[in-house]
Scaffold this motif. Sequence first.
Motif, PDB file in Angstrom:
ATOM      1  N   HIS A  89      -6.657  -3.107  -6.531  1.00 57.07           N
ATOM      2  CA  HIS A  89      -6.181  -4.023  -5.495  1.00 57.07           C
ATOM      3  C   HIS A  89      -7.326  -4.903  -5.000  1.00 57.07           C
ATOM      4  O   HIS A  89      -7.180  -6.118  -4.855  1.00 57.07           O
ATOM      5  CB  HIS A  89      -5.583  -3.236  -4.330  1.00 57.07           C
ATOM      6  CG  HIS A  89      -4.175  -2.810  -4.553  1.00 57.07           C
ATOM      7  ND1 HIS A  89      -3.343  -2.421  -3.534  1.00 57.07           N
ATOM      8  CD2 HIS A  89      -3.429  -2.710  -5.687  1.00 57.07           C
ATOM      9  CE1 HIS A  89      -2.148  -2.099  -4.021  1.00 57.07           C
ATOM     10  NE2 HIS A  89      -2.193  -2.254  -5.330  1.00 57.07           N
ATOM     11  N   LYS A 149      -4.298   6.820  -6.693  1.00 52.17           N
ATOM     12  CA  LYS A 149      -4.337   6.030  -5.458  1.00 52.17           C
ATOM     13  C   LYS A 149      -5.700   5.368  -5.300  1.00 52.17           C
ATOM     14  O   LYS A 149      -5.799   4.185  -4.985  1.00 52.17           O
ATOM     15  CB  LYS A 149      -4.059   6.919  -4.245  1.00 52.17           C
ATOM     16  CG  LYS A 149      -2.623   7.394  -4.119  1.00 52.17           C
ATOM     17  CD  LYS A 149      -2.499   8.369  -2.959  1.00 52.17           C
ATOM     18  CE  LYS A 149      -1.131   9.044  -2.964  1.00 52.17           C
ATOM     19  NZ  LYS A 149      -1.016  10.071  -1.910  1.00 52.17           N
ATOM     20  N   LYS A 201       0.832  -1.204   0.000  1.00 50.40           N
ATOM     21  CA  LYS A 201       0.000   0.000   0.000  1.00 50.40           C
ATOM     22  C   LYS A 201       0.871   1.261   0.000  1.00 50.40           C
ATOM     23  O   LYS A 201       0.587   2.234  -0.710  1.00 50.40           O
ATOM     24  CB  LYS A 201      -0.915   0.007   1.224  1.00 50.40           C
ATOM     25  CG  LYS A 201      -1.987  -1.075   1.214  1.00 50.40           C
ATOM     26  CD  LYS A 201      -2.973  -0.868   0.085  1.00 50.40           C
ATOM     27  CE  LYS A 201      -4.207  -1.758   0.217  1.00 50.40           C
ATOM     28  NZ  LYS A 201      -3.912  -3.190   0.160  1.00 50.40           N
ATOM     29  N   GLN A 255      -8.381   4.368   1.668  1.00 48.03           N
ATOM     30  CA  GLN A 255      -8.836   5.589   1.008  1.00 48.03           C
ATOM     31  C   GLN A 255      -8.938   6.731   2.019  1.00 48.03           C
ATOM     32  O   GLN A 255      -8.611   7.877   1.700  1.00 48.03           O
ATOM     33  CB  GLN A 255     -10.189   5.347   0.340  1.00 48.03           C
ATOM     34  CG  GLN A 255     -10.103   4.571  -0.964  1.00 48.03           C
ATOM     35  CD  GLN A 255     -11.473   4.371  -1.593  1.00 48.03           C
ATOM     36  OE1 GLN A 255     -12.237   3.506  -1.185  1.00 48.03           O
ATOM     37  NE2 GLN A 255     -11.786   5.175  -2.575  1.00 48.03           N
ATOM     38  N   THR A 259     -10.228  -1.528   0.931  1.00 46.07           N
ATOM     39  CA  THR A 259     -10.241  -0.257   0.197  1.00 46.07           C
ATOM     40  C   THR A 259     -10.558   0.954   1.066  1.00 46.07           C
ATOM     41  O   THR A 259      -9.779   1.904   1.124  1.00 46.07           O
ATOM     42  CB  THR A 259     -11.268  -0.314  -0.950  1.00 46.07           C
ATOM     43  OG1 THR A 259     -12.550  -0.688  -0.417  1.00 46.07           O
ATOM     44  CG2 THR A 259     -10.862  -1.310  -2.015  1.00 46.07           C
ATOM     45  N   LEU A 272      -6.344   1.397  -5.480  1.00 49.08           N
ATOM     46  CA  LEU A 272      -6.953   0.639  -4.384  1.00 49.08           C
ATOM     47  C   LEU A 272      -8.128  -0.194  -4.872  1.00 49.08           C
ATOM     48  O   LEU A 272      -8.346  -1.320  -4.400  1.00 49.08           O
ATOM     49  CB  LEU A 272      -7.398   1.591  -3.275  1.00 49.08           C
ATOM     50  CG  LEU A 272      -6.281   2.207  -2.423  1.00 49.08           C
ATOM     51  CD1 LEU A 272      -6.835   3.287  -1.507  1.00 49.08           C
ATOM     52  CD2 LEU A 272      -5.564   1.133  -1.608  1.00 49.08           C
TER      53      LEU A 272
END
Length: 543
Positions: A201, A194, A182, A459, A455, A198
């Motif tokens: 991901h 970003k 991360k 975030q 996530t 995410l």
Amino acid sequence: MTLTEQHFQESPPPPSEVAKADMDSTGGKEKAAQPSTARTGALVRKQQATGRLIMHSMAMFGREFCYAVEAAFVTPVLLSVGLPKSLYSLVWLISPILGFVLQPVVGSASDHCACSWGRRRPYILGLGIIMLVGMALYLNGDEMISAFIGEREKQRTWAIVITMLGVVLFDFAADFIDGPIKAYLFDVCSHEDKEKGLHYHALFTGLGGALGYLTGAVDWGETVLGYSLTSEFQVIFLLSALVFLICLIVHLRSIPEVPLRYGNKETKLLLEVTEPYKYRSIEEIKNGYSSCTDLNATSKTKKGTDASCSEAQRRMTLKSLLKTLLSMPSHYRCLCVSHLFGWMAFMSNMLFFTDFMGQVVYQGSPYASHNSTLYHTYRRGVEVGCWGLCINAIASSAYSYLQKVLLPYIGLKGLYFIGYLLFGLGTGLIGLFPNVYSTLVLCSLFGVMSSTLYTVPFQLIAEYHKEEEDLNLQQKEQGTEHGRGKGIDCAALTCMVQLAQIILGVGLGLLVSVAGSAVTVISASMVALIGCCFVAFCVRYVG
């Protein structure tokens, strides 16, 4: 040469010049429009290509593939080698304790890593290798011991030891690796990328988990590989290791990192003092390095001076790290607590889910003779449990895409709340009505929680950092003590995974031994609903 008070008052080199020097030293391979660097020298692009972000997400695919294999097989493997129930807690406690203690230290160290290959990737590679070693031990420990020890009682003892060691190593590395991944994403991407990264991901985490659970659901003993190798577990290890190695290599070659390089000690100290992403105040640094200056003045040899200064800096760094962790802003602490509730609920369900299916839903027994009906019924329940976890992983991928659609309408608070609420209701219904078909349908709600945990908290970390960066720019400050380090903040958040395992290891193993596997889903439901209230009223949301 030592730093004086004048050095701290002088204007530092502009970040753009540092970036230019770093890019020149690496041959100028990556020429992007208007590159900039943070304190650590990591290149920040305005926009990353989608293909690069997908390559970066492959690490999560491989990690979750291996995690799914462990979730499906670790409890049956431990039971099959004869692990007493009283040792459950020991297995689940060792690796999270190590991770909880070491993760913040490594997170801070990676923020200052000056390796020519980058700051995060050396840690990711090392942890990936440890994952492979651990997986090899817990999936093949029984066969490895049988090849070297002939006495039955010794075989059983050493098989338990090797299998436990493998589980500990794998859990330690698999939990640990999430923080550097991360932080790596945050270092090399703009704020918009970003968020996109995410979501990728989460998408590939779900896909990797789905494929991993499908691997566990297949009867490999009846395939060509099953006939060629000694056991089904060896086939699973071979496939898992191959998938993980390919994903790890793709990830490490996804987005280049500009290495942190200092021309001399003076440049290093100036950069550490003047950048906004430091972990201590200027006065603390000035006092700390002043003590080193005093040591230099009084030392008789250069060798003795360097050793004394390094020792003083090391003591100061550890002290500052502990102080930083204990004095995190309240909204960071609340986010960590909510993350802890989420992982406690999620892991108490996932770690024992296949065992729950085998013992509670299918009414089998892992302790019965291996040629008995009860044991085969249990194995059938474990296989069906793998299909349920596969449904969870597919739902996680689908929901990670749906999150992007829902985000403009309900915001991060809505996404966070819904994830916890649906998981709490779903696990509660599974515990109250343990039916095969209803359980498989409700497994889709596990995926909502999984995607949320991977996530939304990160975030929020990115939002907090962006808010602080904007504030620093508005105030035109280059060295405030309110700045946060990406590495240590990601480490603090992922530490909650280890803390959740510690709490579950202490309490859940005892509950399972007393009340059976059914208690796990009820506990998961209660903790998730408590976390739901915490997310709604205590977590701070930006904007």
